[in-house]
Motif scaffolding. Structure first.
Motif, short mmCIF file in Angstrom:
data_model
loop_
_atom_site.label_atom_id
_atom_site.label_comp_id
_atom_site.label_asym_id
_atom_site.label_seq_id
_atom_site.Cartn_x
_atom_site.Cartn_y
_atom_site.Cartn_z
N GLN A 170 -4.03 0.29 -2.30
CA GLN A 170 -2.65 0.51 -1.89
C GLN A 170 -2.29 -0.43 -0.77
O GLN A 170 -2.84 -0.75 0.04
CB GLN A 170 -2.56 1.89 -1.46
CG GLN A 170 -1.18 2.45 -0.98
CD GLN A 170 -1.59 4.05 -0.44
OE1 GLN A 170 -2.07 4.67 -1.18
NE2 GLN A 170 -0.75 4.20 0.68
N LEU A 171 -0.94 -1.00 -0.98
CA LEU A 171 -0.33 -1.91 -0.11
C LEU A 171 1.05 -1.31 0.44
O LEU A 171 2.15 -1.02 -0.25
CB LEU A 171 -0.03 -3.29 -0.42
CG LEU A 171 -1.13 -3.96 -1.36
CD1 LEU A 171 -0.80 -5.60 -1.60
CD2 LEU A 171 -2.34 -4.23 -0.29
N ASP A 215 -6.00 1.72 -9.90
CA ASP A 215 -4.52 1.53 -9.95
C ASP A 215 -3.92 0.93 -8.84
O ASP A 215 -4.64 0.97 -7.69
CB ASP A 215 -4.04 3.04 -10.05
CG ASP A 215 -4.19 3.78 -11.21
OD1 ASP A 215 -4.53 3.10 -12.25
OD2 ASP A 215 -4.44 5.09 -11.24
N GLU A 216 -2.92 0.16 -8.72
CA GLU A 216 -2.32 -0.58 -7.60
C GLU A 216 -0.94 0.31 -7.22
O GLU A 216 0.01 0.49 -8.18
CB GLU A 216 -2.04 -2.01 -8.03
CG GLU A 216 -3.27 -2.72 -8.47
CD GLU A 216 -2.96 -4.18 -8.99
OE1 GLU A 216 -2.63 -4.97 -7.88
OE2 GLU A 216 -3.28 -4.24 -10.18
N LYS A 217 -0.54 0.56 -6.07
CA LYS A 217 0.39 0.88 -5.39
C LYS A 217 1.09 0.14 -4.31
O LYS A 217 0.44 -0.09 -3.50
CB LYS A 217 0.25 2.41 -4.97
CG LYS A 217 0.09 3.27 -6.19
CD LYS A 217 -0.03 4.91 -5.42
CE LYS A 217 -0.12 5.66 -6.73
NZ LYS A 217 0.07 7.52 -6.32
N LEU A 229 0.23 -0.39 -12.36
CA LEU A 229 0.77 -0.96 -11.22
C LEU A 229 2.11 -0.46 -10.90
O LEU A 229 3.07 -0.33 -11.70
CB LEU A 229 1.09 -2.50 -11.44
CG LEU A 229 1.89 -3.36 -10.43
CD1 LEU A 229 1.21 -3.16 -8.85
CD2 LEU A 229 2.14 -4.83 -10.91
N SER A 230 2.18 0.21 -9.87
CA SER A 230 3.43 0.70 -9.24
C SER A 230 4.00 0.00 -8.01
O SER A 230 3.42 -0.20 -7.09
CB SER A 230 3.16 2.12 -8.98
OG SER A 230 4.47 2.66 -8.38
N MET A 231 5.23 -0.59 -8.28
CA MET A 231 5.88 -1.17 -7.17
C MET A 231 7.25 -0.99 -6.66
O MET A 231 8.09 -0.60 -7.69
CB MET A 231 5.86 -2.89 -7.59
CG MET A 231 6.46 -3.88 -6.42
SD MET A 231 6.12 -5.49 -7.02
CE MET A 231 4.34 -5.73 -7.07
N GLU A 232 7.37 -0.64 -5.38
CA GLU A 232 8.73 -0.20 -4.92
C GLU A 232 9.24 -0.89 -3.81
O GLU A 232 8.29 -1.02 -2.83
CB GLU A 232 8.69 1.38 -5.09
CG GLU A 232 9.95 2.09 -4.62
CD GLU A 232 9.71 3.42 -4.77
OE1 GLU A 232 10.95 4.04 -4.62
OE2 GLU A 232 8.76 4.22 -5.22
#
Length: 289
Positions: free
Chosen positions: A132-133, A149-151, A169-172
């Motif tokens: 998580q970043l 998983d990557e957020k 991968l979730s990027m926002e």
């Protein structure tokens, strides 16, 4: 003789139960250290099983902390190597004949807070843990993820490279000058991304890009998985190419189609100075305002 054998077996069973109890009830582990950010050129993180969480720091220091469970040795180490700060977490083996048995994941989390001014380089190599970043910036961010998983939320960098073999991968709300994403298995979801150059390659998984800002180049390729792209504002100068063995939908204001086939569709908006190339061997494609 039978009594001797029975006694030996009983001792082995009791010893095994005792050892199992120790393995199933590991000790708490905590560690916290701060570093001068000016002395760090690269922050490198290597994890086997623990989660990693990056957040913005309230100070000008880099603070690294770890909380979890340990069997015997310290599962996480922090070490300065020249201008590199290296954080390493290794899975602890049971030892001896118990190596082949699993007594539950010895989970934990590594927390890394970086200054608002950002870092030069952040490198993460992960085997089996979530990443998580949040609310951080760096010149370069490189993530090599095996399973987890990557957020990514509210992150900015000049270059971002995210590679995953098995994980979503979730990027926002993030911005990159150059963004490169490769995925072997797992969905990719992006929302409100600002980037001049985006390249996404996926073997098995859907790719969803919502409210993206028009950039110089957007390339998305999948072998198996649907692709959906929507723009935050209607593009004004765009060249579009979409190829698929499944359905293709291009619904963009001002799009002049130069080719409108079943498997291939082409068109331009305005001068077409920016480019979008989308392809899928077995998946539908939809590109809209």
């Amino acid at each position: 003789m039978k009594k001797i054998i029975a006694t030996i077996v009983l001792l082995i069973v009791i010893g095994g139960i005792s050892l199992s109890f120790n393995l199933l009830n590991p000790k708490n582990f905590k560690k916290n250290t701060s570093y001068n950010a000016e002395n760090i050129d690269a922050l490198k993180v290597y994890t086997d099983t623990w989660d990693v969480r990056f957040k913005k720091s309230t100070s000008n220091e880099v603070t690294v902390s770890a909380e979890g469970r340990q069997k015997e040795k310290a599962p996480v180490t922090f070490q300065e190597n020249g201008r590199d700060l290296v954080v390493t977490q290794k899975e602890q083996k049971n030892g001896g004949f118990l190596d082949g048995f699993t007594f539950g994941k010895q989970g934990g989390t590594i927390y890394i807070n970086v200054p608002e001014s950002g870092m030069n380089n952040i490198e993460i190599t992960n085997k089996d843990g979530n990443i998580q970043l949040s609310e951080i910036s760096a010149e370069n961010i490189v993530v090599d993820n095996k399973s987890g998983d990557e957020k990514i939320n509210n992150v900015s960098a000049h270059t971002g490279k995210f590679a995953s073999r098995d994980g979503s991968l979730s990027m926002e709300n993030s911005s990159f000058e150059e963004l490169n994403i490769t995925s072997a298995s797992g969905d990719t979801e992006m929302k409100e991304i600002d980037s001049s150059n985006v390249k996404i390659t996926s073997k098995d998984g859907t790719v969803s890009i919502k409210d993206i800002t028009e950039g110089k180049s957007l390339s998305v390729n999948t072998k198996s998985g649907d692709i959906g792209i929507s723009y935050k504002k209607a593009p004004t100068s765009l060249e579009v190419l979409a190829e698929s063995n499944s359905d293709i939908t291009l619904d963009l204001d001002g799009l002049n189609k130069s080719h409108d086939g079943v498997k291939v569709k082409k068109g331009e908006i305005g001068a077409g100075s920016n480019k979008v190339s989308v392809s899928s061997e077995d998946g539908s494609i939809k590109v809209i305002n």
